[in-house]
Design an enzyme around this catalytic site. Structure first.
Site, PDB file in Angstrom:
ATOM      1  CG  LEU A  20       8.728  -2.664  -0.649  1.00 42.08           C
ATOM      2  CD1 LEU A  20       7.411  -3.485  -0.939  1.00 42.08           C
ATOM      3  CD2 LEU A  20       8.638  -1.172  -1.364  1.00 42.08           C
TER       4      LEU A  20
ATOM      5  CG  ASP B 172       5.839   5.959   6.118  1.00 45.04           C
ATOM      6  OD1 ASP B 172       6.083   7.270   6.063  1.00 45.04           O
ATOM      7  OD2 ASP B 172       5.563   5.612   7.581  1.00 45.04           O
TER       8      ASP B 172
ATOM      9  CG  ASP C 194      -0.363  -0.147   2.724  1.00 46.20           C
ATOM     10  OD1 ASP C 194       0.642  -0.440   2.636  1.00 46.20           O
ATOM     11  OD2 ASP C 194      -1.114  -0.150   3.530  1.00 46.20           O
TER      12      ASP C 194
ATOM     13  NE  ARG D 178      -7.749  -2.977   7.284  1.00 44.68           N
ATOM     14  CZ  ARG D 178      -6.493  -2.633   7.304  1.00 44.68           C
ATOM     15  NH1 ARG D 178      -5.845  -2.054   6.435  1.00 44.68           N
ATOM     16  NH2 ARG D 178      -5.779  -3.112   8.427  1.00 44.68           N
TER      17      ARG D 178
HETATM   18  P1  5GP Z   1       7.116   1.375   6.496  1.00 45.76           P
HETATM   19  O1  5GP Z   1       7.550   0.042   6.963  1.00 45.76           O
HETATM   20  O2  5GP Z   1       7.447   1.864   5.155  1.00 45.76           O
HETATM   21  O3  5GP Z   1       7.654   2.575   7.359  1.00 45.76           O
HETATM   22  O4  5GP Z   1       5.493   1.516   6.665  1.00 45.76           O
HETATM   23  C1  5GP Z   1       4.805   1.217   5.614  1.00 45.76           C
HETATM   24  C2  5GP Z   1       3.424   0.671   6.208  1.00 45.76           C
HETATM   25  O5  5GP Z   1       2.917   1.621   7.286  1.00 45.76           O
HETATM   26  C3  5GP Z   1       2.452   0.543   5.133  1.00 45.76           C
HETATM   27  O6  5GP Z   1       2.427  -0.451   4.615  1.00 45.76           O
HETATM   28  C4  5GP Z   1       1.194   1.230   5.848  1.00 45.76           C
HETATM   29  O7  5GP Z   1       0.673  -0.008   6.757  1.00 45.76           O
HETATM   30  C5  5GP Z   1       1.834   2.058   7.034  1.00 45.76           C
HETATM   31  N1  5GP Z   1       1.526   3.316   6.832  1.00 45.76           N
HETATM   32  C6  5GP Z   1       2.374   4.222   6.367  1.00 45.76           C
HETATM   33  N2  5GP Z   1       1.888   5.195   5.958  1.00 45.76           N
HETATM   34  C7  5GP Z   1       0.755   5.176   6.336  1.00 45.76           C
HETATM   35  C8  5GP Z   1      -0.420   6.186   6.262  1.00 45.76           C
HETATM   36  O8  5GP Z   1      -0.409   7.384   5.897  1.00 45.76           O
HETATM   37  N3  5GP Z   1      -1.543   5.810   6.481  1.00 45.76           N
HETATM   38  C9  5GP Z   1      -1.769   4.348   6.790  1.00 45.76           C
HETATM   39  N4  5GP Z   1      -3.019   4.069   7.000  1.00 45.76           N
HETATM   40  N5  5GP Z   1      -0.912   3.421   7.018  1.00 45.76           N
HETATM   41  C10 5GP Z   1       0.380   4.027   6.683  1.00 45.76           C
HETATM   42 MG    MG Z   2       0.997  -2.287   5.283  1.00 48.52          MG
END
Ligand code: 5GP
Ligand code: MG
Length: 172
Positions: free
Chosen positions: A105, A100, A97, A162
């Protein structure tokens, strides 16, 4: 009211996902294509994206959780891989999705490489480049946004929102 205005409408999402799907379907070399969607956030994106690929693909799922119940990442990534299907010897497309910090990933792709796929590509609906910590970029990004929290089209806050068809700003 924490649920804010629409940032990306369902019409914009549909148009972008169709273009992205076609582009990915053409870019991946011929051969078996296996798509692995991360649950639950990428579910809506994945089902729309696979139908736009224009080619046969098998489907698997991986559950990755890094967020606890708030809007800040816990930093740890937990993976459940019971339903990933059969990645060995196939071109893999990992569908997530949001990228961040990139930790999710990175953990997912590293773990899938252990299954000896032919290739690994990544597609995310949303990129937040300002927040990157891990050394990874997605190969395909639907929309790039600033450091804001969003919900809808699969994205939740505490398992809520969601099912909204559009992507909204959210401030708890
Ligand atoms: P990362 O490991 O890249 O920091 O986090 C990715 C995960 O954080 C995404 O798959 C998602 O589940 C959650 N996430 C990051 N930013 C957002 C956001 O703006 N909204 C939501 N609902 N989830 C987010
Ligand atoms: Mg996620």
């Amino acid at each position: 009211m924490p649920l804010g205005d629409i940032l990306i409408s369902q019409t914009e999402i549909r148009r972008r996902v169709e273009v992205l799907g076609r582009q990915i379907g053409e870019a991946i070399p011929p051969g078996d294509l296996h798509v692995i969607a991360t649950l639950k956030g990428a579910l809506f994106f994945a089902v729309d994206l696979v139908r736009a690929l224009g080619r046969e693909a098998t489907l698997g799922f991986i559950t990755a959780s890094s967020y606890g119940s708030g809007t800040e990442s816990s930093g740890k990534v937990l993976l459940h891989q019971e339903d990933i299907g059969e990645p060995a010897g196939r071109h893999l497309l990992v569908v997530d999705d949001i990228i961040d910090t990139g930790r999710t990933l990175l953990a997912v792709t590293e773990s899938l490489r252990a299954h000896r796929p032919l290739s690994v590509r990544t597609a995310v609906l949303i990129g937040k480049p300002a927040r990157r910590e891990a050394a990874i970029e997605a190969d395909y990004v639907g929309f790039t946004i600033d450091d804001i929290f969003v919900v809808g089209y699969g994205l939740d806050y505490d398992e809520k929102y969601r099912t909204l068809p559009d992507i909204h700003f959210f401030s708890p």
